[in-house]
Design a protein around this motif. Structure first.
Motif, mmCIF file in Angstrom:
data_model
loop_
_atom_site.group_PDB
_atom_site.id
_atom_site.type_symbol
_atom_site.label_atom_id
_atom_site.label_comp_id
_atom_site.label_asym_id
_atom_site.label_seq_id
_atom_site.Cartn_x
_atom_site.Cartn_y
_atom_site.Cartn_z
ATOM 1 N N ASP A 105 -7.253 62.313 -6.972
ATOM 2 C CA ASP A 105 -7.014 62.970 -8.261
ATOM 3 C C ASP A 105 -5.554 62.886 -8.705
ATOM 4 O OD1 ASP A 105 -9.668 63.628 -8.341
ATOM 5 O OD2 ASP A 105 -9.400 65.717 -7.714
ATOM 6 N N GLU A 148 -2.939 64.376 -7.277
ATOM 7 C CA GLU A 148 -2.102 65.545 -6.973
ATOM 8 C C GLU A 148 -0.940 65.138 -6.067
ATOM 9 O OE1 GLU A 148 -2.683 69.872 -4.833
ATOM 10 O OE2 GLU A 148 -4.339 69.081 -6.035
ATOM 11 N N VAL A 149 -1.189 64.204 -5.166
ATOM 12 C CA VAL A 149 -0.143 63.549 -4.366
ATOM 13 C C VAL A 149 -0.454 62.059 -4.347
ATOM 14 C CG1 VAL A 149 0.438 65.528 -2.889
ATOM 15 C CG2 VAL A 149 -1.425 63.986 -2.208
ATOM 16 N N ILE A 200 0.061 70.269 2.090
ATOM 17 C CA ILE A 200 -1.321 70.024 1.691
ATOM 18 C C ILE A 200 -2.224 70.594 2.775
ATOM 19 C CG2 ILE A 200 -1.386 67.731 2.741
ATOM 20 C CD1 ILE A 200 -3.205 66.821 0.472
ATOM 21 N N GLY A 224 1.459 64.211 0.858
ATOM 22 C CA GLY A 224 1.022 65.539 1.258
ATOM 23 C C GLY A 224 0.799 65.622 2.759
ATOM 24 N N THR A 250 -1.492 60.635 1.625
ATOM 25 C CA THR A 250 -1.470 61.561 2.756
ATOM 26 C C THR A 250 -1.752 60.753 4.020
ATOM 27 O OG1 THR A 250 -2.276 63.677 3.629
ATOM 28 C CG2 THR A 250 -3.931 62.200 2.709
ATOM 29 N N THR A 265 -11.337 67.570 0.944
ATOM 30 C CA THR A 265 -10.405 68.177 -0.014
ATOM 31 C C THR A 265 -9.108 67.397 -0.079
ATOM 32 O OG1 THR A 265 -11.326 70.383 0.361
ATOM 33 C CG2 THR A 265 -9.110 70.276 -0.567
ATOM 34 N N ARG A 266 -8.579 67.008 1.076
ATOM 35 C CA ARG A 266 -7.311 66.270 1.098
ATOM 36 C C ARG A 266 -7.466 64.873 0.481
ATOM 37 N NH1 ARG A 266 -5.663 66.437 7.050
ATOM 38 N NH2 ARG A 266 -7.724 67.340 7.429
ATOM 39 N N LYS A 296 5.095 67.119 0.408
ATOM 40 C CA LYS A 296 4.536 68.330 -0.183
ATOM 41 C C LYS A 296 3.481 68.906 0.761
ATOM 42 C CE LYS A 296 3.592 68.378 -4.571
ATOM 43 N NZ LYS A 296 2.998 68.054 -5.894
ATOM 44 N N GLU A 348 -9.608 64.087 -1.851
ATOM 45 C CA GLU A 348 -9.750 64.295 -3.295
ATOM 46 C C GLU A 348 -8.395 64.537 -3.959
ATOM 47 O OE1 GLU A 348 -12.236 64.042 -5.509
ATOM 48 O OE2 GLU A 348 -13.370 63.167 -3.841
ATOM 49 N N LYS A 349 -7.495 65.242 -3.269
ATOM 50 C CA LYS A 349 -6.170 65.517 -3.841
ATOM 51 C C LYS A 349 -5.385 64.224 -4.032
ATOM 52 C CE LYS A 349 -5.701 70.314 -2.337
ATOM 53 N NZ LYS A 349 -4.962 71.313 -1.519
ATOM 54 N N VAL A 350 -5.618 63.251 -3.157
ATOM 55 C CA VAL A 350 -4.984 61.939 -3.325
ATOM 56 C C VAL A 350 -5.646 61.182 -4.477
ATOM 57 C CG1 VAL A 350 -4.532 59.697 -2.259
ATOM 58 C CG2 VAL A 350 -4.277 61.789 -0.906
#
Length: 289
Positions: free
Chosen positions: A153, A155-156, A140, A118, A159, A146-147, A138, A149-151
Motif C-alpha cells: 500500500d 506506507e513504507v 512496523i 519498516g 520491510t 499486515t506488514r 520506521k 500489505e503496508k509495503v
C-alpha cells in the motif's frame, strides 16, 4: 490430545502442520485451542524497548503447565532460553529456511537514500545501519499479512522478514531479495518450530517422533550463545548454525544499534557437541558486551 497456539495465520498454519504430522503417526485427531499472548495484545511498542522475555509464549506455556492443553507449538526464536523447570522442548521438527528476505517493489540495490524501511527489530535496524544505505527506518508491527500489505500500500517502501513465514503462508511472490546468512544474519532459532510439553507428559514420546536431529542441533548451538550471553532482543545479535555431514558450523555477529561490528566469530565442531560449541563462541564474545 489438545494443542495450544496463538491465533495468527502463521501460528495456525504451523500448528496445523504439526497436527497433520501427528495424525499421520497416530491416526488420532488433535484439538486446537487458541490462546492470546501478551505480544499479540501489544501493537504499538518497539519490542526491544520492552521486557520481551516470553512475550509470545508465556500464556501458552502456562496452559501446558496447568494441563489445559497437552502441548504448545512455538516459533523457536520466540522461546526464552530459560524454560520453566517442569517444561521441555519435546521436539524440533525439520527446519524451514532461516534466511531473511526483502519485501518491496524495489530491489535492495535500488532502495535509494531516504527510502523508508519498516522494522521493529533492533537487529535488522543495526544491519541496515551497517550497510550505510541511508534508509529511513520506521516502526512496523502486525502479523505477516499486515506488514506485507503496508509495503504494497506504500506506507513504507520495504520491510525485512523471515523467509520461513512467507514460505509457510504461500507468500513467496512477495519476496524481492533473499539475503545470505552472513550478509544479514538471522536471530537464533529462526525458521524452526519448538513443541513444548510438560516433562511428565504422556504425549511426549509420541511428539518426540517429530524431532529432526540436525535442526535440533543447529538451534541448540544458536540458543546456547543467547543463554550464555544473557541477552535478548535488546542487543543486535545474529546467530546461525548449519549442519554439513557430521560437522556443525556456528557463526555469530554482535552489532551496536548504529551498525558498528563489536565482534563476529565462526567456529566448528562435531554435530553432537552443539551446546559446547555455543558456549565456546559465547565465551569469546562476552568481553564485547
Amino acid at each position: 490430545m489438545i494443542v495450544g497456539t496463538r491465533g495468527s495465520e502463521l501460528a495456525l498454519t504451523q500448528t496445523n502442520y504439526i497436527r497433520n504430522r501427528l495424525f499421520d503417526l497416530t491416526n488420532n485427531e488433535v484439538e486446537t485451542k487458541i490462546i492470546k499472548t501478551t505480544g499479540d495484545k501489544i501493537t504499538t511498542s518497539q519490542l526491544y524497548n520492552m521486557d520481551s522475555k516470553g512475550l509470545f509464549t508465556k500464556e501458552l506455556d502456562r496452559a501446558v503447565l496447568e494441563e489445559e492443553v497437552d502441548f504448545a507449538v512455538h516459533s523457536l526464536k520466540d522461546v526464552p532460553t530459560e524454560l520453566n523447570e517442569d517444561l521441555e522442548i519435546a521436539a524440533v521438527p525439520i527446519r524451514e529456511s532461516p534466511n531473511e528476505v526483502l519485501v518491496s517493489n524495489y530491489s535492495w540495490e535500488d532502495l535509494k537514500k531516504g527510502s523508508t524501511l519498516g522494522t521493529s527489530s533492533l537487529r535488522r535496524e543495526a544491519f541496515c545501519n551497517m550497510y550505510e544505505k541511508g534508509l529511513e527506518l520506521k516502526p512496523i508491527r502486525g502479523n505477516i499479512g499486515t506488514r506485507v500489505e503496508k509495503v504494497l500500500d506504500g506506507e513504507v517502501d520495504a520491510t525485512i522478514m523471515a523467509e520461513a513465514g512467507l514460505n509457510r503462508l504461500g507468500l513467496t511472490k512477495c519476496i524481492k531479495n533473499r539475503f545470505s546468512l552472513d550478509y544479514l544474519t538471522p536471530p537464533a532459532g529462526q525458521g524452526a518450530l519448538a513443541i513444548i510439553t510438560r516433562k511428565d507428559s504422556l504425549a511426549k514420546n509420541t511428539i518426540r517422533k517429530l524431532n529432526h536431529h540436525e535442526s535440533e542441533q543447529e538451534v541448540l548451538a544458536e540458543k546456547t550463545v543467547l543463554k550464555e550471553l544473557g541477552i535478548g532482543c535488546q542487543w543486535p545479535l545474529g546467530s546461525i548454525a548449519r549442519v554439513n555431514g557430521n560437522e556443525l558450523s556456528l557463526y555469530s555477529i554482535l552489532l551496536t544499534q548504529k551498525g558498528e561490528i563489536l565482534h563476529k566469530a565462526k567456529l566448528k565442531s562435531p554435530i553432537g557437541e552443539a551446546e559446547d560449541l555455543g558456549k565456546k563462541l559465547a565465551n569469546d564474545m562476552k568481553e564485547f558486551i
